[in-house]
Write an enzyme that holds these catalytic residues in place. Structure first.
Site, PDB file in Angstrom:
ATOM      1  N   GLY A 132       0.679  -1.128  -0.126  1.00 31.23           N
ATOM      2  CA  GLY A 132       0.007   0.109   0.010  1.00 31.23           C
ATOM      3  C   GLY A 132       0.991   1.264   0.052  1.00 31.23           C
ATOM      4  O   GLY A 132       0.201   2.341   0.088  1.00 31.23           O
ATOM      5  N   SER A 138       3.764  -6.215  -4.459  1.00 36.34           N
ATOM      6  CA  SER A 138       3.227  -7.476  -5.133  1.00 36.34           C
ATOM      7  C   SER A 138       3.892  -7.841  -6.189  1.00 36.34           C
ATOM      8  O   SER A 138       4.141  -9.065  -6.071  1.00 36.34           O
ATOM      9  CB  SER A 138       1.918  -7.301  -5.710  1.00 36.34           C
ATOM     10  N   GLU A 170      -0.295 -11.370 -12.568  1.00 40.51           N
ATOM     11  CA  GLU A 170      -0.884 -10.452 -12.106  1.00 40.51           C
ATOM     12  C   GLU A 170      -2.042  -9.715 -12.710  1.00 40.51           C
ATOM     13  O   GLU A 170      -3.218  -9.625 -12.471  1.00 40.51           O
ATOM     14  CB  GLU A 170      -0.002  -9.136 -11.631  1.00 40.51           C
ATOM     15  N   ASP A 182       7.056  -2.937 -12.655  1.00 41.64           N
ATOM     16  CA  ASP A 182       7.201  -3.419 -11.372  1.00 41.64           C
ATOM     17  C   ASP A 182       7.977  -4.688 -11.469  1.00 41.64           C
ATOM     18  O   ASP A 182       9.211  -4.964 -10.780  1.00 41.64           O
ATOM     19  CB  ASP A 182       6.058  -3.247 -10.443  1.00 41.64           C
ATOM     20  N   TYR A 231      -6.543   3.942 -11.684  1.00 43.55           N
ATOM     21  CA  TYR A 231      -5.521   3.337 -12.501  1.00 43.55           C
ATOM     22  C   TYR A 231      -6.307   2.771 -13.873  1.00 43.55           C
ATOM     23  O   TYR A 231      -5.867   3.044 -14.664  1.00 43.55           O
ATOM     24  CB  TYR A 231      -4.835   2.371 -11.757  1.00 43.55           C
TER      25      TYR A 231
HETATM   26  C1  GLA Z   1       1.797   0.712 -10.952  1.00 38.75           C
HETATM   27  C2  GLA Z   1       1.968  -0.239 -11.918  1.00 38.75           C
HETATM   28  C3  GLA Z   1       2.933   0.031 -12.993  1.00 38.75           C
HETATM   29  C4  GLA Z   1       2.923   1.470 -13.296  1.00 38.75           C
HETATM   30  C5  GLA Z   1       2.762   2.181 -12.320  1.00 38.75           C
HETATM   31  C6  GLA Z   1       2.576   3.874 -12.510  1.00 38.75           C
HETATM   32  O1  GLA Z   1       2.908   0.760 -10.051  1.00 38.75           O
HETATM   33  O2  GLA Z   1       1.952  -1.501 -11.723  1.00 38.75           O
HETATM   34  O3  GLA Z   1       3.038  -1.002 -13.966  1.00 38.75           O
HETATM   35  O4  GLA Z   1       2.020   1.510 -14.366  1.00 38.75           O
HETATM   36  O5  GLA Z   1       1.622   2.138 -11.374  1.00 38.75           O
HETATM   37  O6  GLA Z   1       3.751   4.240 -13.257  1.00 38.75           O
END
Ligand code: GLA
Length: 365
Positions: A132, A138, A170, A182, A231
């Site tokens: 968070g 994750s 994911e 990520d 998002y």
């Molecule tokens: C999250 C998503 C990433 C990216 C960021 C924003 O962390 O997992 O893939 O889109 O937001 O940059």
């Protein structure tokens, strides 16, 4: 196909399974009885909301890691998470229900989609990356789990493919439509270096941080709010704008297109302007790091934050306040990091000012 109620896996928590599993007595088949693997969280230095638009990102692995201990098992995935003091079990062949175990079961599911069948495993999870906080906890969990499975079952997988399998878990199993940043940085990242990644071609290179400077993460302490809905809405807006502009992805636009971008209805115009200028900032930022021009990098961070606040509208009052505070306390630049809607900011600070920066920022936070 995304596994829903008709999928192959299910969460099951039989009565009385709370507490750590007996790792000394797992149903081991052969090979190593227990392995340990870990993976880091990340901080993104520049390039926010660009990865799913097939653009550029510049994340860096954190010192905080998630560690897993794993043993072979048959017909199930079982995990004990120390952070929740909770143990969950999934049996093969049952639909999933939606818990933290999905991130682990999703890795086994994604391996199977790639033709790599794993009979099962038991895990003990030490989550060192706080969930968070916008630090990709994750992805750290997924990469640690896949690394453990790779060792446990001697699976020939290189680090990039492993990251893509984690990403598939994911997106298709857990159901979060994130970009690849990520998972790639958790798998390929090198301590103390930024990872310059082209999210379309997946070409990447490591860029050292100039000596005498540090990136500092400050957690706002405010957990992300409505992050998933926001998002997904931003992603949909980007897809709609790309279709209206006749490009495959917003990555295919440049600052030279800003005039026609301005003709889009709002908020699409502002969303695209953020993505296009953010991609340009990553390219400029990589050059600045390479030449040791930390002042330019800091300025790009501040511009990035303004763009995320005004054009992409993913900042919060607390994050804006923290960015302003970081700059007041001597940071060369600061911005929100990760998806926004809460979480953390990252600041660029001179080593000589590090202690003073941390104590004054924490006391005023
Ligand atoms: C999250 C998503 C990433 C990216 C960021 C924003 O962390 O997992 O893939 O889109 O937001 O940059």
């Amino acid at each position: 196909m995304r596994p829903g109620r008709s999928g192959r896996w299910n969460r099951e928590r039989p009565a009385g399974v709370n507490g750590p599993p007996d790792m000394n007595n797992p149903p081991v088949v052969s090979g190593p009885s227990e392995v340990c693997a870990e993976a880091p969280g990340r901080v993104n230095l520049l390039g926010e909301h660009t990865d799913y638009n097939e653009g550029f990102v510049l994340p860096m692995p954190l010192g905080q890691v998630t560690r897993v201990f794993a043993a072979r098992a048959e017909g199930m995935v079982e995990a004990y998470a120390e952070i929740f003091d909770e143990r969950l079990v999934l049996e093969l062949g049952r639909p999933r229900e939606g818990t933290w175990l999905d991130y682990i079961a999703g890795c086994v599911w994604a391996l199977a989609q790639e033709g790599i069948e794993v009979p099962g495993a038991r895990f003990r999870i030490q989550r060192g990356v706080p969930p968070g906080a916008g630090l990709a906890s994750s992805a750290a969990l997924e990469i640690a789990v896949l690394r453990a499975l790779r060792t446990l079952y001697e699976i020939p997988l290189d680090d990039l493919r492993l990251a893509l399998i984690a990403h598939r878990a994911e997106v298709e199993y857990v159901g979060v439509r994130c970009g690849v940043m990520d998972q790639v940085v958790a798998s390929l990242g090198r301590a103390g270096q930024a990872l310059f990644l082209d999210a379309r071609s997946l070409q990447h290179e490591w860029v050292p941080i100039p000596a005498g400077y540090r990136f500092v993460v400050v957690d706002s302490g405010v957990p992300r709010r409505l992050a998933e809905a926001g998002y997904n809405r931003r992603r949909a807006e980007c897809e709609e704008a790309a279709a209206r502009l006749g490009v495959r992805a917003l990555r295919d636009l440049t600052p030279g297109d800003l005039e026609r971008i301005a003709l889009l209805p709002e908020p699409l115009g502002r969303r695209v302007r953020h993505v296009v200028t953010e991609d340009a900032r990553v390219l400029a930022g990589v050059e600045a790091l390479r030449s040791g021009d930390v002042r330019t990098f800091g300025r790009l961070m501040i511009e990035s934050h303004r763009s995320l606040r005004e054009d992409y509208e993913v900042s919060t009052v607390e994050l804006d306040r923290l960015v302003a505070l970081a700059v007041e306390n001597g940071a060369l630049g600061a911005r929100l990091t990760g998806a926004g809607f809460g979480g953390s900011v990252v600041a660029l600070v001179a080593e000589a000012n590090f202690e003073a920066f941390v104590s004054s920022t924490l006391s005023q936070r």
